[in-house]
Structure formats: structure tokens, C-alpha cells
Motif scaffolding. Structure first.
Motif, PDB file in Angstrom:
ATOM      1  N   ALA A  20      29.019   0.242  10.746  1.00 21.25           N
ATOM      2  CA  ALA A  20      30.266   0.138  11.496  1.00 21.25           C
ATOM      3  C   ALA A  20      30.500  -1.296  11.976  1.00 21.25           C
ATOM      4  CB  ALA A  20      30.248   1.088  12.689  1.00 21.25           C
ATOM      5  N   GLY A  21      29.433  -1.959  12.428  1.00 25.49           N
ATOM      6  CA  GLY A  21      29.566  -3.336  12.888  1.00 25.49           C
ATOM      7  C   GLY A  21      30.017  -4.257  11.775  1.00 25.49           C
ATOM      8  N   SER A  31      34.787   2.940  13.765  1.00 24.97           N
ATOM      9  CA  SER A  31      34.722   4.038  14.732  1.00 24.97           C
ATOM     10  C   SER A  31      34.966   5.389  14.077  1.00 24.97           C
ATOM     11  CB  SER A  31      35.732   3.817  15.868  1.00 24.97           C
ATOM     12  OG  SER A  31      35.349   2.720  16.666  1.00 24.97           O
ATOM     13  N   PHE A  32      35.536   5.382  12.857  1.00 22.33           N
ATOM     14  CA  PHE A  32      35.673   6.641  12.133  1.00 22.33           C
ATOM     15  C   PHE A  32      34.305   7.143  11.667  1.00 22.33           C
ATOM     16  CE2 PHE A  32      40.056   5.039  11.565  1.00 22.33           C
ATOM     17  CZ  PHE A  32      40.733   6.137  12.057  1.00 22.33           C
ATOM     18  N   THR A  51      31.830   6.740  24.894  1.00 25.68           N
ATOM     19  CA  THR A  51      30.506   6.178  24.623  1.00 25.68           C
ATOM     20  C   THR A  51      30.546   5.161  23.488  1.00 25.68           C
ATOM     21  OG1 THR A  51      29.438   8.215  25.392  1.00 25.68           O
ATOM     22  CG2 THR A  51      28.137   6.778  23.966  1.00 25.68           C
ATOM     23  N   ASN A  52      31.404   5.390  22.526  1.00 27.50           N
ATOM     24  CA  ASN A  52      31.547   4.490  21.379  1.00 27.50           C
ATOM     25  C   ASN A  52      31.915   3.068  21.805  1.00 27.50           C
ATOM     26  OD1 ASN A  52      31.880   3.954  18.471  1.00 27.50           O
ATOM     27  ND2 ASN A  52      34.051   3.805  18.971  1.00 27.50           N
ATOM     28  N   ARG A  53      32.588   2.935  22.951  1.00 33.86           N
ATOM     29  CA  ARG A  53      33.066   1.608  23.379  1.00 33.86           C
ATOM     30  C   ARG A  53      31.922   0.662  23.743  1.00 33.86           C
ATOM     31  NH1 ARG A  53      38.687   2.430  23.918  1.00 33.86           N
ATOM     32  NH2 ARG A  53      39.018   4.525  23.095  1.00 33.86           N
ATOM     33  N   PHE A 156      43.298   3.445  23.733  1.00 35.41           N
ATOM     34  CA  PHE A 156      43.308   4.908  23.632  1.00 35.41           C
ATOM     35  C   PHE A 156      42.154   5.425  22.788  1.00 35.41           C
ATOM     36  CE2 PHE A 156      44.340   9.136  22.584  1.00 35.41           C
ATOM     37  CZ  PHE A 156      45.279   9.613  23.469  1.00 35.41           C
ATOM     38  N   ILE A 157      42.060   4.969  21.528  1.00 41.94           N
ATOM     39  CA  ILE A 157      41.097   5.602  20.622  1.00 41.94           C
ATOM     40  C   ILE A 157      40.229   4.627  19.856  1.00 41.94           C
ATOM     41  CG2 ILE A 157      42.588   5.750  18.604  1.00 41.94           C
ATOM     42  CD1 ILE A 157      41.470   8.600  18.179  1.00 41.94           C
TER      43      ILE A 157
END
Length: 254
Positions: A20-21, A31-32, A51-53, A156-157
Motif C-alpha cells: 500500500a505504501g 487503502s483499498f 485506524t488506517n490513517r 472522509f474515507i
């Protein structure tokens, strides 16, 4: 909340973070991968989104450091971007803290498909002619609106926000892909910090899974910066197109 921390979870989170990075620095859409990975362990969507943030923020910090070290990050351009991205990110983070993230899925898919088509039909939108003079968002209404929308969407996402940022930076503000990616990471760092603060205050962060993802994400970001500054604009554009198409298919199948 309760979740089981096993070696499988550790390896999966770190490995997913690396991929992902790398993808997020060069394109977007990491993030998907990370949000569904968190949800595999029984973490609710809103907590996984929050948490992903942690990983996204630390990955952005590494990207900023790497691009700045190589002279690819223009701070005066970044300062001009801060107002629309900060306003948008605060609004988006507040929405994410109270609303179901699933309502954005049709918007995500529509946006990604539109960008994939645009990249094929009008590739100059993501690769301005060599020698183009970059514009300030204050002199480009479409660029200002694009950054504002990026902030709202990112707050938001997060998932796929890099595509919106690249479209605004390359298409409206005329940055080449390398410098657009550098500014994209700077903007991502800013609005992720805003959203992360909101989620921390509301107690929606699971720190151990978040930091495991972050560990992998920082490694992936470090590798991606080295790759981005050594390849041609054409290679970056094709990589971006492949990621957009892959993400479109992934979201559609979900």
C-alpha cells in the motif's frame, strides 16, 4: 474492542502496508488493500477506516522526507494548497466520524472510472507538456475546487484520494507527475493529520494494528520514492493507469 493478535495478523498487516505504501506514493488506492485487511480480523468498517490513517500519515511523512531530500517538493506551492485542503479535510473527517463510509462507494467507483477513461482519452491531463508553468490554486478556480474536494474526500474515507489530488495537480495546476506526487503526499499528510486528530479524540483508533500497517507503509513509501525519481514520466503514467483500472475492478467486485 477485542481482536486476536497473531503472527499471521502481524505478517499480513506489515506486508499489506508495504504494498500500500508503494502504491500510494506513485499513484493511490492503497487503502483499498489496507482497510479490507483490517476488517478481515473483525474490525468494524468505521474503526478500520480510522485506524488506517495511522499508516497513511507516517507513510506520507516518509514520502515528504524522501521527495524533499531529492529536491522534488516545492514548499511555496504546498503553502498555497493548504487552505482548501485543510478546510476540506476537517469537513470530511467530521462526516467520517459520524456517517457510514459505505455511502461513498458509488462515488468512488464513478470517480475512478472517469479518471481511467480520461487517462486513455486525454493523457495530457495527467502529464502536462514539458516546460508547462505550474499554476497557483488561487489563480485556478478548477484547481482550488479540486483541492477542496480532495480534502473532503480524503478526510472522509482516504481510499483513492491520491487520484483526485493528481487530477487537480496535473490537470488543473499543470505539475509533472513526480512533483505532483510529492505535493500529493504533502497534502495527504496535512489532511490525514486533521482526520487522525478527530478519530483519536473520538477513541476510534486501534493502535497496534495501525502501527503494524504503518511499519510496512513507511518501508513501501521509501522504496517508491527511490523508484519515482529514477523512471520516466511515461512509466509513471502507465503505472498510474494500471493502478486505477485495478482499483476500479476491485471496487466493482466488492
Amino acid at each position: 474492542m477485542e481482536y486476536e493478535l497473531s503472527w499471521l495478523m502481524v505478517l499480513l498487516l506489515v506486508g499489506t502496508g508495504i504494498i500500500a505504501g508503494f502504491v500510494n506514493i506513485l499513484a493511490a488506492g492503497g487503502s483499498f488493500l489496507t482497510i479490507p485487511t483490517l476488517m478481515l480480523f473483525g474490525i468494524p468498517a468505521d474503526i478500520a477506516n480510522a485506524t488506517n490513517r495511522v499508516g497513511v500519515f507516517l507513510q506520507a511523512a516518509e514520502g515528504i522526507r524522501g521527495f524533499r531530500q531529492r529536491g522534488m517538493l516545492e514548499w511555496h506551492s504546498f503553502v498555497a494548497m493548504m487552505v482548501p485542503t485543510l478546510i476540506g479535510s476537517l469537513a470530511g473527517a467530521l462526516l467520517a466520524s459520524y456517517l457510514d463510509v459505505a455511502i461513498l462507494e458509488p462515488v468512488i467507483l464513478t470517480t475512478l472510472i472517469a479518471m481511467a477513461v480520461l487517462m486513455v482519452v486525454k493523457p495530457s491531463s495527467f502529464n502536462p507538456p514539458q516546460g508547462s508553468t505550474p499554476l497557483s490554486p488561487w489563480s485556478s478556480p478548477s484547481g482550488f475546487f479540486g483541492l477542496l474536494l480532495s480534502g473532503i474526500y480524503g478526510g472522509f474515507i482516504q481510499a483513492g484520494v491520491g487520484f483526485v489530488l493528481i487530477a487537480a495537480l496535473c490537470g488543473s495546476l499543470r505539475y509533472d507527475l513526480v512533483r505532483a506526487n510529492a505535493l500529493k503526499m504533502a497534502a495527504t499528510g496535512v489532511f490525514t493529520l486533521v482526520s487522525l486528530t478527530v478519530f483519536i479524540l473520538r477513541g476510534q483508533i486501534l493502535w497496534i494494528p495501525g502501527l503494524l500497517l504503518a511499519l510496512g507503509s513507511v518501508v513501501g513509501a521509501w522504496l517508491a520514492v527511490k523508484f519515482a525519481v529514477t523512471v520516466s514520466q511515461q512509466v509513471l503514467r502507465w503505472f498510474l493507469l494500471c493502478v486505477v483500472v485495478t482499483v476500479c475492478i476491485t471496487v466493482w467486485l466488492q
